[in-house]
Design a protein around this motif. Structure first.
Motif, PDB file in Angstrom:
ATOM      1  N   GLY A   1       0.844  -1.192   0.000  1.00  0.00           N
ATOM      2  CA  GLY A   1       0.000   0.000   0.000  1.00  0.00           C
ATOM      3  C   GLY A   1       0.882   1.245   0.000  1.00  0.00           C
ATOM      4  N   TRP A   2       0.303   2.367  -0.397  1.00  0.00           N
ATOM      5  CA  TRP A   2       1.093   3.605  -0.520  1.00  0.00           C
ATOM      6  C   TRP A   2       0.241   4.810  -0.171  1.00  0.00           C
ATOM      7  N   VAL A   3       0.866   5.787   0.449  1.00  0.00           N
ATOM      8  CA  VAL A   3       0.217   7.065   0.753  1.00  0.00           C
ATOM      9  C   VAL A   3       1.276   8.148   0.607  1.00  0.00           C
ATOM     10  N   PHE A   4       0.982   9.167  -0.228  1.00  0.00           N
ATOM     11  CA  PHE A   4       1.951  10.238  -0.464  1.00  0.00           C
ATOM     12  C   PHE A   4       1.311  11.601  -0.266  1.00  0.00           C
ATOM     13  N   HIS A   5       2.147  12.580   0.066  1.00  0.00           N
ATOM     14  CA  HIS A   5       1.685  13.957   0.191  1.00  0.00           C
ATOM     15  C   HIS A   5       1.292  14.473  -1.202  1.00  0.00           C
TER      16      HIS A   5
ATOM     17  N   HIS B   1       3.655  16.132  -3.659  1.00  0.00           N
ATOM     18  CA  HIS B   1       4.691  15.355  -4.360  1.00  0.00           C
ATOM     19  C   HIS B   1       4.098  14.407  -5.391  1.00  0.00           C
ATOM     20  N   GLU B   2       2.817  14.575  -5.696  1.00  0.00           N
ATOM     21  CA  GLU B   2       2.198  13.706  -6.698  1.00  0.00           C
ATOM     22  C   GLU B   2       2.599  14.124  -8.105  1.00  0.00           C
ATOM     23  N   GLY B   3       2.411  13.192  -9.022  1.00  0.00           N
ATOM     24  CA  GLY B   3       2.593  13.500 -10.438  1.00  0.00           C
ATOM     25  C   GLY B   3       4.027  13.571 -10.911  1.00  0.00           C
ATOM     26  N   ARG B   4       4.950  13.007 -10.127  1.00  0.00           N
ATOM     27  CA  ARG B   4       6.366  13.018 -10.524  1.00  0.00           C
ATOM     28  C   ARG B   4       6.952  11.619 -10.566  1.00  0.00           C
ATOM     29  N   GLY B   5       6.136  10.620 -10.320  1.00  0.00           N
ATOM     30  CA  GLY B   5       6.637   9.248 -10.380  1.00  0.00           C
ATOM     31  C   GLY B   5       7.297   8.762  -9.102  1.00  0.00           C
ATOM     32  N   CYS B   6       7.248   9.573  -8.040  1.00  0.00           N
ATOM     33  CA  CYS B   6       7.938   9.161  -6.800  1.00  0.00           C
ATOM     34  C   CYS B   6       7.266   7.947  -6.163  1.00  0.00           C
ATOM     35  N   ALA B   7       5.925   7.909  -6.160  1.00  0.00           N
ATOM     36  CA  ALA B   7       5.230   6.764  -5.563  1.00  0.00           C
ATOM     37  C   ALA B   7       5.558   5.486  -6.337  1.00  0.00           C
ATOM     38  N   THR B   8       5.590   5.587  -7.653  1.00  0.00           N
ATOM     39  CA  THR B   8       5.926   4.414  -8.462  1.00  0.00           C
ATOM     40  C   THR B   8       7.360   3.965  -8.182  1.00  0.00           C
ATOM     41  N   GLU B   9       8.270   4.922  -8.120  1.00  0.00           N
ATOM     42  CA  GLU B   9       9.688   4.582  -7.880  1.00  0.00           C
ATOM     43  C   GLU B   9       9.852   3.895  -6.521  1.00  0.00           C
TER      44      GLU B   9
ATOM     45  N   GLU C   1     -12.615   3.861  -7.551  1.00  0.00           N
ATOM     46  CA  GLU C   1     -12.509   5.257  -8.005  1.00  0.00           C
ATOM     47  C   GLU C   1     -11.093   5.814  -7.861  1.00  0.00           C
ATOM     48  N   ASN C   2     -10.194   5.012  -7.288  1.00  0.00           N
ATOM     49  CA  ASN C   2      -8.825   5.475  -7.047  1.00  0.00           C
ATOM     50  C   ASN C   2      -7.972   5.227  -8.303  1.00  0.00           C
ATOM     51  N   THR C   3      -8.237   6.045  -9.304  1.00  0.00           N
ATOM     52  CA  THR C   3      -7.607   5.802 -10.612  1.00  0.00           C
ATOM     53  C   THR C   3      -6.092   6.019 -10.581  1.00  0.00           C
ATOM     54  N   ALA C   4      -5.606   6.906  -9.702  1.00  0.00           N
ATOM     55  CA  ALA C   4      -4.149   7.118  -9.614  1.00  0.00           C
ATOM     56  C   ALA C   4      -3.471   5.837  -9.127  1.00  0.00           C
ATOM     57  N   SER C   5      -4.103   5.165  -8.138  1.00  0.00           N
ATOM     58  CA  SER C   5      -3.531   3.902  -7.647  1.00  0.00           C
ATOM     59  C   SER C   5      -3.649   2.796  -8.688  1.00  0.00           C
ATOM     60  N   GLU C   6      -4.718   2.836  -9.451  1.00  0.00           N
ATOM     61  CA  GLU C   6      -4.893   1.837 -10.508  1.00  0.00           C
ATOM     62  C   GLU C   6      -3.729   1.943 -11.511  1.00  0.00           C
ATOM     63  N   ARG C   7      -3.434   3.183 -11.926  1.00  0.00           N
ATOM     64  CA  ARG C   7      -2.327   3.373 -12.876  1.00  0.00           C
ATOM     65  C   ARG C   7      -1.000   2.962 -12.244  1.00  0.00           C
ATOM     66  N   LEU C   8      -0.865   3.230 -10.948  1.00  0.00           N
ATOM     67  CA  LEU C   8       0.373   2.856 -10.262  1.00  0.00           C
ATOM     68  C   LEU C   8       0.535   1.326 -10.266  1.00  0.00           C
TER      69      LEU C   8
ATOM     70  N   GLU D   1      -0.604  -0.732 -12.411  1.00  0.00           N
ATOM     71  CA  GLU D   1      -0.259  -1.168 -13.776  1.00  0.00           C
ATOM     72  C   GLU D   1       1.213  -0.880 -14.082  1.00  0.00           C
ATOM     73  N   ARG D   2       1.725   0.238 -13.564  1.00  0.00           N
ATOM     74  CA  ARG D   2       3.151   0.531 -13.771  1.00  0.00           C
ATOM     75  C   ARG D   2       4.037  -0.478 -13.042  1.00  0.00           C
ATOM     76  N   LEU D   3       3.480  -1.134 -12.002  1.00  0.00           N
ATOM     77  CA  LEU D   3       4.232  -2.160 -11.270  1.00  0.00           C
ATOM     78  C   LEU D   3       4.033  -3.548 -11.871  1.00  0.00           C
TER      79      LEU D   3
HETATM   80  C1  LIG Z   1      -1.983   6.858  -4.998  1.00  0.00           C
HETATM   81  C2  LIG Z   1      -0.905   7.901  -5.067  1.00  0.00           C
HETATM   82  C3  LIG Z   1       0.328   7.451  -4.298  1.00  0.00           C
HETATM   83  C4  LIG Z   1      -0.548   8.117  -6.550  1.00  0.00           C
HETATM   84  O1  LIG Z   1       0.257   9.258  -6.695  1.00  0.00           O
HETATM   85  P1  LIG Z   1       0.839   9.644  -8.151  1.00  0.00           P
HETATM   86  O2  LIG Z   1       1.486  10.953  -8.022  1.00  0.00           O
HETATM   87  O3  LIG Z   1      -0.233   9.486  -9.175  1.00  0.00           O
HETATM   88  O4  LIG Z   1       1.924   8.518  -8.429  1.00  0.00           O
HETATM   89  P2  LIG Z   1       3.438   8.714  -8.848  1.00  0.00           P
HETATM   90  O5  LIG Z   1       4.161   9.489  -7.813  1.00  0.00           O
HETATM   91  O6  LIG Z   1       3.955   7.373  -9.169  1.00  0.00           O
HETATM   92  O7  LIG Z   1       3.355   9.622 -10.132  1.00  0.00           O
HETATM   93  C5  LIG Z   1       2.870   9.090 -11.338  1.00  0.00           C
HETATM   94  C6  LIG Z   1       2.434  10.206 -12.237  1.00  0.00           C
HETATM   95  O8  LIG Z   1       3.520  11.103 -12.413  1.00  0.00           O
HETATM   96  C7  LIG Z   1       3.812  11.227 -13.816  1.00  0.00           C
HETATM   97  N1  LIG Z   1       5.263  11.472 -13.896  1.00  0.00           N
HETATM   98  C8  LIG Z   1       5.807  12.698 -14.026  1.00  0.00           C
HETATM   99  N2  LIG Z   1       7.141  12.611 -14.001  1.00  0.00           N
HETATM  100  C9  LIG Z   1       7.464  11.317 -13.873  1.00  0.00           C
HETATM  101  C10 LIG Z   1       8.690  10.608 -13.794  1.00  0.00           C
HETATM  102  N3  LIG Z   1       9.863  11.235 -13.818  1.00  0.00           N
HETATM  103  N4  LIG Z   1       8.662   9.268 -13.645  1.00  0.00           N
HETATM  104  C11 LIG Z   1       7.483   8.618 -13.605  1.00  0.00           C
HETATM  105  N5  LIG Z   1       6.268   9.233 -13.659  1.00  0.00           N
HETATM  106  C12 LIG Z   1       6.266  10.589 -13.797  1.00  0.00           C
HETATM  107  C13 LIG Z   1       3.305   9.951 -14.418  1.00  0.00           C
HETATM  108  O9  LIG Z   1       2.999  10.088 -15.776  1.00  0.00           O
HETATM  109  C14 LIG Z   1       2.056   9.689 -13.597  1.00  0.00           C
HETATM  110  O10 LIG Z   1       0.981  10.466 -14.028  1.00  0.00           O
HETATM  111  P3  LIG Z   1      -0.378   9.759 -14.558  1.00  0.00           P
HETATM  112  O11 LIG Z   1      -0.804   8.741 -13.547  1.00  0.00           O
HETATM  113  O12 LIG Z   1      -1.333  10.900 -14.675  1.00  0.00           O
HETATM  114  O13 LIG Z   1      -0.019   9.119 -15.843  1.00  0.00           O
HETATM  115  C15 LIG Z   1      -1.402   9.246  -4.443  1.00  0.00           C
HETATM  116  O14 LIG Z   1      -2.487   9.705  -5.221  1.00  0.00           O
HETATM  117  C16 LIG Z   1      -1.870   9.117  -3.001  1.00  0.00           C
HETATM  118  O15 LIG Z   1      -1.075   9.079  -2.079  1.00  0.00           O
HETATM  119  N6  LIG Z   1      -3.210   9.076  -2.792  1.00  0.00           N
HETATM  120  C17 LIG Z   1      -3.792   9.070  -1.464  1.00  0.00           C
HETATM  121  C18 LIG Z   1      -3.620   7.783  -0.713  1.00  0.00           C
HETATM  122  C19 LIG Z   1      -4.205   6.586  -1.433  1.00  0.00           C
HETATM  123  O16 LIG Z   1      -5.277   6.658  -1.994  1.00  0.00           O
HETATM  124  N7  LIG Z   1      -3.461   5.485  -1.357  1.00  0.00           N
HETATM  125  C20 LIG Z   1      -3.819   4.259  -2.014  1.00  0.00           C
HETATM  126  C21 LIG Z   1      -4.775   3.433  -1.248  1.00  0.00           C
HETATM  127  S1  LIG Z   1      -5.088   1.926  -2.131  1.00  0.00           S
END
Ligand SMILES: CC(C)(COP(=O)(O)OP(=O)(O)OC[C@H]1O[C@@H](n2cnc3c(N)ncnc32)[C@H](O)[C@@H]1OP(=O)(O)O)[C@@H](O)C(=O)NCCC(=O)NCCS
Length: 181
Positions: free
Chosen positions: A93-97, A100-108, A133-140, A142-144
């Protein structure tokens, strides 16, 4: 553990305010099926997770504080739970501020923990559960290289009503030896 941009380590008592900065936000807790954490609750959690337990019994867990290597402070966390020691199943599981979203840090960070689970901790199958509905986690997921294995319909509820979840998973043998999958 270090990655290209990140340092993953255990939490310490100095990290309570950093954890509260994201765990205290309603938008962060939106998909977590629990309220945002108070600072007191963060202090309790930090006290527990800073003492890394073993990795032997069902329910043992490891929580990694994720820091940027170029900036002080904790930006988020990745947790691994041993849900079945016998079957070597673990939940990630993951939780980020949000700052710091949208930079790939959670995926890394999650990729580093996935690889640790498979290479060092003997995990056979790694899975994640997420609100549909947590589409950001869904994409994460898939990246894994995780695949959607289940759609649980209205299997939980919170203040907003019924919630449905996806289960994503990947097997150790499906991740390349270089861990670049
Ligand atoms: C879920 C969560 C960690 C995802 O955060 P995120 O910022 O989308 O994930 P990442 O840090 O991996 O960033 C990926 C995004 O950065 C973009 N990105 C920008 N620069 C990048 C780089 N250098 N490398 C990789 N991705 C990059 C990617 O394209 C991607 O965007 P997209 O999903 O719109 O295509 C965050 O939304 C969160 O903490 N949510 C609240 C807690 C939560 O719901 N946790 C999960 C419970 S199941």
């Amino acid at each position: 553990m270090t990655t290209e941009r990140l340092l993953l380590r255990l939490f310490t008592a100095e990290d309570i305010d950093d954890m509260y900065a994201y765990q205290g936000l309603p938008e962060v807790a939106r998909f977590l099926y629990r309220p945002p954490r108070s600072r007191e609750r963060c202090a309790e959690v930090v006290a527990r997770v800073s003492q890394a337990t073993g990795w032997k019994e069902d329910g043992d867990d490891l929580t990694f504080a994720v820091c940027r290597r170029d900036t002080p402070g904790v930006i988020g966390e990745v947790t691994l739970v041993l849900s079945s020691a016998h079957a070597r199943q673990a939940e990630i599981g993951w939780v980020f501020h949000p700052a710091h979203e949208g930079r790939g840090c959670a995926t890394e960070a999650a990729r580093a923990v996935r690889d640790l689970a498979f290479r060092e901790l003997g995990v056979h199958r790694l899975y994640a559960r997420l609100d549909v509905e947590n589409t950001a986690s869904e994409r994460l997921c898939e990246r894994l290289s995780m695949r959607r294995e289940a759609h649980l319909v209205e299997n939980d509820r919170d203040d907003r009503g019924w919630g449905s979840e996806y289960v994503y998973a990947v097997l150790a043998r499906e991740v390349t030896p270089a861990g670049t999958a």
